[in-house]
Design a protein around this motif. Sequence first.
Motif, PDB file in Angstrom:
ATOM      1  N   GLY A 156       0.805  -1.218   0.000  1.00 54.19           N
ATOM      2  CA  GLY A 156       0.000   0.000   0.000  1.00 54.19           C
ATOM      3  C   GLY A 156       0.837   1.267   0.000  1.00 54.19           C
ATOM      4  N   ILE A 157       0.194   2.362   0.410  1.00 57.49           N
ATOM      5  CA  ILE A 157       0.809   3.686   0.347  1.00 57.49           C
ATOM      6  C   ILE A 157       1.258   4.131   1.730  1.00 57.49           C
ATOM      7  N   SER A 158       2.248   5.004   1.768  1.00 57.55           N
ATOM      8  CA  SER A 158       2.658   5.663   3.004  1.00 57.55           C
ATOM      9  C   SER A 158       2.732   7.162   2.742  1.00 57.55           C
ATOM     10  N   TRP A 159       2.705   7.941   3.833  1.00 56.85           N
ATOM     11  CA  TRP A 159       2.802   9.398   3.704  1.00 56.85           C
ATOM     12  C   TRP A 159       3.926   9.922   4.591  1.00 56.85           C
ATOM     13  N   GLY A 160       5.084   9.277   4.543  1.00 54.81           N
ATOM     14  CA  GLY A 160       6.214   9.709   5.352  1.00 54.81           C
ATOM     15  C   GLY A 160       6.696  11.093   4.964  1.00 54.81           C
ATOM     16  N   GLY A 161       6.783  11.981   5.942  1.00 56.33           N
ATOM     17  CA  GLY A 161       7.252  13.338   5.672  1.00 56.33           C
ATOM     18  C   GLY A 161       6.325  14.133   4.778  1.00 56.33           C
ATOM     19  N   GLY A 162       5.062  13.706   4.691  1.00 58.37           N
ATOM     20  CA  GLY A 162       4.089  14.409   3.860  1.00 58.37           C
ATOM     21  C   GLY A 162       4.212  14.103   2.385  1.00 58.37           C
ATOM     22  N   VAL A 163       5.005  13.086   2.023  1.00 59.97           N
ATOM     23  CA  VAL A 163       5.221  12.710   0.620  1.00 59.97           C
ATOM     24  C   VAL A 163       4.676  11.302   0.396  1.00 59.97           C
TER      25      VAL A 163
ATOM     26  N   ALA B  29      -4.136  11.293  -2.763  1.00 60.83           N
ATOM     27  CA  ALA B  29      -4.804  11.793  -1.566  1.00 60.83           C
ATOM     28  C   ALA B  29      -5.290  10.600  -0.763  1.00 60.83           C
ATOM     29  N   GLY B  30      -4.904  10.552   0.507  1.00 62.12           N
ATOM     30  CA  GLY B  30      -5.254   9.381   1.298  1.00 62.12           C
ATOM     31  C   GLY B  30      -4.645   8.149   0.662  1.00 62.12           C
ATOM     32  N   PRO B  31      -5.449   7.095   0.439  1.00 65.51           N
ATOM     33  CA  PRO B  31      -4.926   5.902  -0.216  1.00 65.51           C
ATOM     34  C   PRO B  31      -5.025   5.944  -1.734  1.00 65.51           C
ATOM     35  N   ASP B  32      -5.556   7.020  -2.296  1.00 65.97           N
ATOM     36  CA  ASP B  32      -5.905   7.063  -3.714  1.00 65.97           C
ATOM     37  C   ASP B  32      -4.825   7.683  -4.588  1.00 65.97           C
ATOM     38  N   LEU B  33      -4.592   7.047  -5.750  1.00 66.67           N
ATOM     39  CA  LEU B  33      -3.776   7.622  -6.802  1.00 66.67           C
ATOM     40  C   LEU B  33      -4.693   8.026  -7.949  1.00 66.67           C
TER      41      LEU B  33
ATOM     42  N   VAL C 153      -9.072   6.566 -10.737  1.00 61.76           N
ATOM     43  CA  VAL C 153      -8.520   6.483  -9.385  1.00 61.76           C
ATOM     44  C   VAL C 153      -8.194   5.033  -9.062  1.00 61.76           C
ATOM     45  N   LEU C 154      -6.998   4.815  -8.542  1.00 64.20           N
ATOM     46  CA  LEU C 154      -6.590   3.518  -8.021  1.00 64.20           C
ATOM     47  C   LEU C 154      -6.454   3.635  -6.516  1.00 64.20           C
ATOM     48  N   ASP C 155      -7.297   2.909  -5.775  1.00 67.12           N
ATOM     49  CA  ASP C 155      -7.205   2.840  -4.319  1.00 67.12           C
ATOM     50  C   ASP C 155      -6.053   1.884  -3.996  1.00 67.12           C
ATOM     51  N   THR C 156      -4.972   2.394  -3.423  1.00 65.99           N
ATOM     52  CA  THR C 156      -3.795   1.557  -3.183  1.00 65.99           C
ATOM     53  C   THR C 156      -4.046   0.469  -2.153  1.00 65.99           C
TER      54      THR C 156
ATOM     55  N   GLY D 268       4.311   7.520  -1.011  1.00 62.74           N
ATOM     56  CA  GLY D 268       5.241   6.502  -1.484  1.00 62.74           C
ATOM     57  C   GLY D 268       4.599   5.136  -1.388  1.00 62.74           C
ATOM     58  N   LEU D 269       5.029   4.212  -2.218  1.00 59.11           N
ATOM     59  CA  LEU D 269       4.534   2.841  -2.164  1.00 59.11           C
ATOM     60  C   LEU D 269       5.417   2.030  -1.225  1.00 59.11           C
TER      61      LEU D 269
END
Length: 289
Positions: free
Chosen positions: A7-14, A234-238, A249-252, A16-17
């Motif tokens: 899934g996705i992460s939001w480390g440091g506000g960025v 945004a959130g889990p979405d690409l 939209v791809l929900d990760t 990433g997979l």
Amino acid sequence: MEWWCQGISWGGGVPGLRWRGGRVSALAYGQRLAFRAVGVRRCPGARGNPCPLEAAVSGRATGGRCPECARLDRAHSVAADTIADDPQPYRVYLAWFGPGMTKVGITAEARGEARLLEQGAVAFSWLGRGPLMAARRTEEVLRQALGVPDRVAYERKRAARHALPPAADRAREVEELYRRAREVGGWTETLEPLEFAARDHAGAFHLDGLPRLDGTVAELVDGGVVTGRLLAAAGPDLHLLAPDGRCLVLDTRLMGGWILAAAGEGDGFSVPVTAVPPSVAESAQEGLF
């Protein structure tokens, strides 16, 4: 090397997979994504522990875990209200996802804005801080008093991102909710109120100028290809611009548990897609949620 997605992460506000083993591939807006799902989707486990059975799971499940791992994950979840003795301070927040779409929630203070990024909150403000149970009680009191939910459906969030009002209007709606929340009596006796300060994630999510949403990925399948240019996250979405011009939209969360391999240069978008009904797309454009 097998690239097993988590899934996705939001480390440091960025965005990433995340991959099995702890690797993270940072995502850059404008980059081309092109991958193929391989084999069978397997349960990724829970709380850092691999699934002992590597159980096969449904391609359409956003949770992506087998029943046993799902129970383990929920048994240690603040959101599920199963923890009562966490000594760290918590914060209550007011989040905005689109016109008329606001919610009250809580997050550990040490996590900062990570929880808001993970949910796809376009704008928000902190409301108060204090012990977990005081924050939990405040969340429930305000939810009932203000008539706001504790969850907002992802379908509504996604469509709203494609027709956002100006930042000042977003902040104004959060401020109005903040004012109403401060007028609700009782909660400030156990929770320290925090001053209103609107924060906005439209830049971090890269939401300005998104075209109309055409559809969402229903599931990944063995051999199915996802390809396109990354417009926003945004959130889990690409949010992707597919080669045929559709904005999808791809929900990760659907990616967790799949082994992913690079797609070929000429491979087209070949996973199942659910079209967005015209009525939903039009409502988003007109702000009529």
